[in-house]
Scaffold this motif. Structure first.
Motif, PDB file in Angstrom:
ATOM      1  N   LYS A 200       0.847  -1.181   0.000  1.00 30.06           N
ATOM      2  CA  LYS A 200       0.000   0.000   0.000  1.00 30.06           C
ATOM      3  C   LYS A 200       0.887   1.236   0.000  1.00 30.06           C
ATOM      4  O   LYS A 200       2.044   1.204   0.436  1.00 30.06           O
ATOM      5  CB  LYS A 200      -0.935   0.017   1.202  1.00 30.06           C
ATOM      6  CG  LYS A 200      -0.244   0.113   2.549  1.00 30.06           C
ATOM      7  CD  LYS A 200      -1.273   0.165   3.676  1.00 30.06           C
ATOM      8  CE  LYS A 200      -0.566   0.273   5.039  1.00 30.06           C
ATOM      9  NZ  LYS A 200      -1.535   0.362   6.161  1.00 30.06           N
ATOM     10  N   LEU A 225      -2.706   3.205  -3.701  1.00 31.58           N
ATOM     11  CA  LEU A 225      -2.848   1.827  -4.152  1.00 31.58           C
ATOM     12  C   LEU A 225      -2.718   0.867  -2.975  1.00 31.58           C
ATOM     13  O   LEU A 225      -1.788   0.971  -2.176  1.00 31.58           O
ATOM     14  CB  LEU A 225      -1.781   1.504  -5.200  1.00 31.58           C
ATOM     15  CG  LEU A 225      -1.771   0.081  -5.774  1.00 31.58           C
ATOM     16  CD1 LEU A 225      -3.079  -0.234  -6.491  1.00 31.58           C
ATOM     17  CD2 LEU A 225      -0.575  -0.110  -6.711  1.00 31.58           C
ATOM     18  N   LEU A 227      -2.497  -3.146  -2.848  1.00 36.45           N
ATOM     19  CA  LEU A 227      -2.326  -4.229  -3.822  1.00 36.45           C
ATOM     20  C   LEU A 227      -1.925  -5.521  -3.126  1.00 36.45           C
ATOM     21  O   LEU A 227      -0.989  -5.559  -2.333  1.00 36.45           O
ATOM     22  CB  LEU A 227      -1.263  -3.831  -4.847  1.00 36.45           C
ATOM     23  CG  LEU A 227      -0.977  -4.835  -5.964  1.00 36.45           C
ATOM     24  CD1 LEU A 227      -2.183  -4.971  -6.890  1.00 36.45           C
ATOM     25  CD2 LEU A 227       0.254  -4.404  -6.770  1.00 36.45           C
ATOM     26  N   SER A 243      -7.825  -6.057  -5.039  1.00 32.33           N
ATOM     27  CA  SER A 243      -7.063  -4.904  -4.566  1.00 32.33           C
ATOM     28  C   SER A 243      -7.860  -3.637  -4.860  1.00 32.33           C
ATOM     29  O   SER A 243      -8.937  -3.670  -5.456  1.00 32.33           O
ATOM     30  CB  SER A 243      -5.689  -4.863  -5.240  1.00 32.33           C
ATOM     31  OG  SER A 243      -4.983  -6.072  -5.023  1.00 32.33           O
ATOM     32  N   LEU A 245      -7.569   0.703  -5.967  1.00 34.75           N
ATOM     33  CA  LEU A 245      -6.878   1.917  -6.388  1.00 34.75           C
ATOM     34  C   LEU A 245      -7.810   3.086  -6.105  1.00 34.75           C
ATOM     35  O   LEU A 245      -8.946   3.118  -6.594  1.00 34.75           O
ATOM     36  CB  LEU A 245      -6.545   1.847  -7.881  1.00 34.75           C
ATOM     37  CG  LEU A 245      -5.865   3.066  -8.498  1.00 34.75           C
ATOM     38  CD1 LEU A 245      -4.431   3.182  -7.993  1.00 34.75           C
ATOM     39  CD2 LEU A 245      -5.864   2.968 -10.024  1.00 34.75           C
TER      40      LEU A 245
END
Length: 820
Positions: A200, A225, A227, A243, A245
């Motif tokens: 992150k 982000l 992820l 995930s 964004l």
């Protein structure tokens, strides 16, 4: 017991601390050797060079473990002198070694932290890439550090980037990926050949470019982000687990997918999901090309969507499939606003599997479109093919009731009282540019119909009410067709058919002619249209296409500017006291003129034919009237009665009988009540009156007081009267004419007035002294040779025509016409 346990724990803790201190001391005194081994580990596994300007031993800087801070790091492939691009360039790289492994004599990295630097990966058009640095120049078995060193990264648990740039440029495939990591942390674990990561942080996307001609994704976008991913070494697959964004607009995008790097597959599957993201915000994340193409549709819905990308490495364009739910958007048309729209649908860029993937092979399907055209409910569907051409097929239905129609129209001008209207429409063509101003045609095929069901509407300025409107109107891109419409104007039932041309050019081009060609049949026509046709109401506001009542403004403008060619038929026609049968004719209505052509009807017991114009309808006042008419074999009594005795009371329908043939031509001004301005009349009148009779004519009765007291002047029969008259205002100029009757012969000339200026000369030959019987034959005389005469004057005084005796005067040589 408890003190003993505490003492044991303290002893163990102290031993552990002493052990760490010992290890730290050993590392400190052997840091050069360790640094050398670390550097050798890298250099022995790369085909290039690792340069480190300096290093520092900073134990426990990153928690448990021993950290080396590498300063001024540069990692280059062996061809650096040619391309001058560092693979890695970092101000600081903190490498933390795993403590327990170090105690066992193994070199294993616990964490890597990169700061103030960049990673530049490139691939040239000749196929060379600086990642070739990782093509080992030695067999792994010859590495002096031993077998255990090959697992130096297997215990890696943390990677972080701070103020670090990463970019990849592929000149061969024209791809570019770049991002600046402000602060990004990655937790790493390895087990059974699978790397798992959870990361992150904040970063700035420079762009993801797959095709430079189309632009890139995420160009110049700040994002956060989170992820999750894993990499399977055996299968060579990188899996992106669910995930998220979060972009600068605070919109959250979920992502998941898989990259398969196996030589026999080399493909990717990447998925995105959004929840209530504004399309305008989403477009900023797409390529400039897609932003421009989708932006042409000029809508900005709130979108919930799933995006699925499937492709192979090396392909310029991946396959894209989208399922979307769009809501709360609007679209402005030339005639009004489509609002509160919603739809569900799909997008693909490989609609035809036999054609290449791309814009030309796109298809957008919008199902179950719902919303409003201004206030009218609308529903339908749309299919858009080929985003390059923006070719669409649109089907929609609008159902308007009384409330929705009244909300659409200006309440100061229109009021819908009853009924409903249903429109069904199909359009197949370009939606990027509906209309081509060069060809003056739509860029597609349009067709549909409007069903009017018992519609009733009132035009308030003129208090015109039209009710019981039934029928269908069909339309296409060329014209509006009216097969049959029935309506009731309060007095008349009308049946209309015809067509309207130029509607769409009229909507898109200034001053383009709008024309209607219609046939109107009225069984029993009581004329009540004149004031409306003459447009005597000039209170119409100027329209504003962006106003609430844009359609009303457009309707007013169309009414003002439409040119109408109408064929009129009526079994019966009535206007005031005038009545006729079998009316037929043509009317042309333009912006400033009404023209009547070939009007004919059965009237006054004969035929009545008429042509004429009324102009200056919407410019200067007064309205100008031009009339050219003919009466054939008509009953003169009926003519006088129908025209209300032409506004005079001397000779009326109660006094006259006979058959009248006449032609007349005149010009005049019209008042607002559609009556003539008397002093403006200017014309000529030709009369042929046969079988004429005058009954109880007041001037004759007054004449009887002077002469012929024993004659039957109460009922006089005349020979045919043929003469031409000139009309100026209220006055009719009478050229000298012979009036031959069964009672007497006299000559008449002067001015007959429809006002108060009647001044007629009456010449009565003394030969009339002989009383006439039934054997008398009508004949023509010369007023200058007929012998002695009596001269009288008919003069209007105090609203009445009086007869006076005048002295004999020398006769004037004035041409005259008598009877045939």
């Amino acid at each position: 017991m408890m003190p003993k346990i505490v003492r044991v724990a303290l002893i163990l803790l102290g031993a552990f601390i002493l052990l760490l201190a010992g290890v730290a001391g050993w590392v400190y005194y052997h840091q050069g050797e360790l640094f050398g081994r670390l550097k050798s580990l890298v250099n022995e596994r790369i085909d290039g060079t690792l340069e480190i300007r300096d290093f520092k031993f900073t134990p426990f800087q990153n928690g448990v473990g021993f950290t080396f801070s590498l300063l001024g790091v540069k990692l280059n492939d062996k061809y650096f002198d040619t391309h001058k691009t560092n693979l890695i360039e970092a101000g600081v790289i903190n490498v933390t070694l795993e403590t327990q492994a170090l105690i066992r004599g193994k070199l294993q990295i616990h964490s890597l932290k990169f700061a103030n630097g960049r990673l530049n990966v490139f691939k040239r058009k000749d196929g060379f890439t600086n990642l070739s640095i990782f093509s080992s120049k030695k067999d792994s078995s010859s590495v002096s550090t031993g077998k255990n060193n090959t697992n130096a990264l297997k215990e890696l648990e943390e990677i972080s980037f701070k103020d670090f740039q990463i970019q990849y440029a592929d000149s061969l495939l024209e791809k570019f990926y770049g991002a600046d990591f402000h602060k990004f942390e990655i937790d790493v674990s390895y087990a059974n050949g699978v790397w798992e990561t959870e990361s992150k942080g904040d970063l700035y996307f420079k762009g993801l470019i797959f095709n430079p001609a189309k632009g890139g994704f995420l160009i110049n976008q700040e994002a956060e982000l989170q992820l999750k991913a894993n990499y399977n070494e055996k299968d060579k697959t990188l899996s992106i687990l669910p995930s998220q964004l979060e972009v600068s607009t605070k919109d959250k995008i979920k992502l998941w997918g898989q990259f398969n790097f196996a030589e026999d597959k080399r493909n990717l599957q990447l998925n995105f999901a959004t929840q209530d993201i504004q399309l305008s915000n989403a477009l900023k994340l797409l390529t400039q090309h897609l932003e421009k193409v989708v932006g042409r549709i000029r809508i900005d819905p709130l979108v919930t969507a799933e995006v699925h990308l499937n492709g192979k490495f090396g392909e310029r364009i991946p396959k894209v499939d989208i399922n979307f739910d769009a809501k709360a958007f609007q679209y402005r048309l030339r005639v009004g606003l489509l609002r509160e729209l919603s739809t569900t649908g799909t997008f693909t860029n490989h609609a035809d599997t036999t054609k290449p993937v791309g814009d030309a092979n796109t298809r957008i399907i919008g199902n179950n479109i719902k919303g409003f055209f201004e206030s009218i409910p609308v529903q339908g569907n749309i299919v858009i093919n080929d985003l390059e051409q923006a070719l669409a097929e649109i089907n929609c239905t609008l159902q308007a009731d009384v409330a929705s129609l009244n909300a659409l129209l200006d309440p100061d001008r229109y009021q819908v009282k009853q009924g409903k209207a249903i429109m069904k429409m199909t359009y197949k063509g370009n939606i990027k540019n509906f209309f081509d101003t060069n060809t003056k045609k739509l860029n597609g095929l349009l067709y549909g119909n409007v069903s009017l069901q018992n519609l009733g509407i009132m035009y308030l300025p003129q208090k015109v009410s039209i009710n019981q409107i039934h029928g269908d109107v069909a339309f296409n891109g060329e014209e509006v067709s009216i097969p049959n419409i029935q309506l009731y104007d309060g007095l008349n039932k009308l049946y209309i058919n015809g067509r309207i041309t130029g509607l769409f050019p009229y909507l898109y081009m200034e001053n383009y002619p709008l024309k209607a060609m219609v046939n109107i049949k009225i069984p029993d026509w009581q004329l009540n249209w004149l004031k409306v046709l003459l447009n005597l109401d000039h209170s119409r506001p100027k329209g504003n296409k962006n106003s609430k009542f844009a359609l009303s403004a457009l309707l007013d403008k169309a009414i003002d500017n439409i040119g109408i060619e109408a064929t009129l038929e009526a079994n019966r026609f009535r206007y005031n006291r005038f009545s006729a049968q079998n009316l037929k004719g043509k009317m042309t209505l333009s912006a400033d003129k009404i023209q009547l052509n070939n009007f004919s009807m059965d009237a006054f017991g004969g035929k009545f034919q008429l042509v004429g114009t009324m102009n200056q309808l919407r410019s200067a006042r007064p309205i100008k009237l031009n009339v050219n008419a003919q009466l054939t074999n008509t009953d003169v009594k009926s003519v006088f009665s129908s025209f209300n005795n032409f506004g005079q009371y001397t000779l009326t329908d109660r006094n006259i009988k006979g058959k009248l043939n006449s032609t007349f031509k005149f010009t005049a001004d019209l008042k607002n009540d559609v009556s003539l301005v008397p002093n403006s009349v200017d014309g000529k009148l030709s009369v042929e009156l046969t079988d004429a009779e005058i009954i109880d004519f007041d001037p004759f009765l007054k004449m009887k007081r002077f002469i012929f007291r024993n004659r039957q002047l109460e009922h006089v029969q005349f020979a045919p009267i043929v003469n031409d008259f000139v009309i100026k205002g209220k006055e009719v100029e009478v050229k000298k004419m012979q009036i031959e009757s069964n009672v007497l012969t006299f000559f008449l000339d002067g001015i007959y007035s429809l006002g108060d200026k009647t001044d007629l000369n009456i010449q009565i030959p003394l030969s009339n002294l002989r009383k006439r019987d039934s054997t008398y034959q009508f004949k023509e005389y010369d007023p200058d040779t007929i012998g002695s005469n009596i001269f009288l004057k008919a003069i209007e005084e105090n609203g009445k025509v009086n007869i006076k005796y005048v002295m004999k005067k020398k006769a004037r040589k004035v041409p005259f016409r008598a009877f045939r």
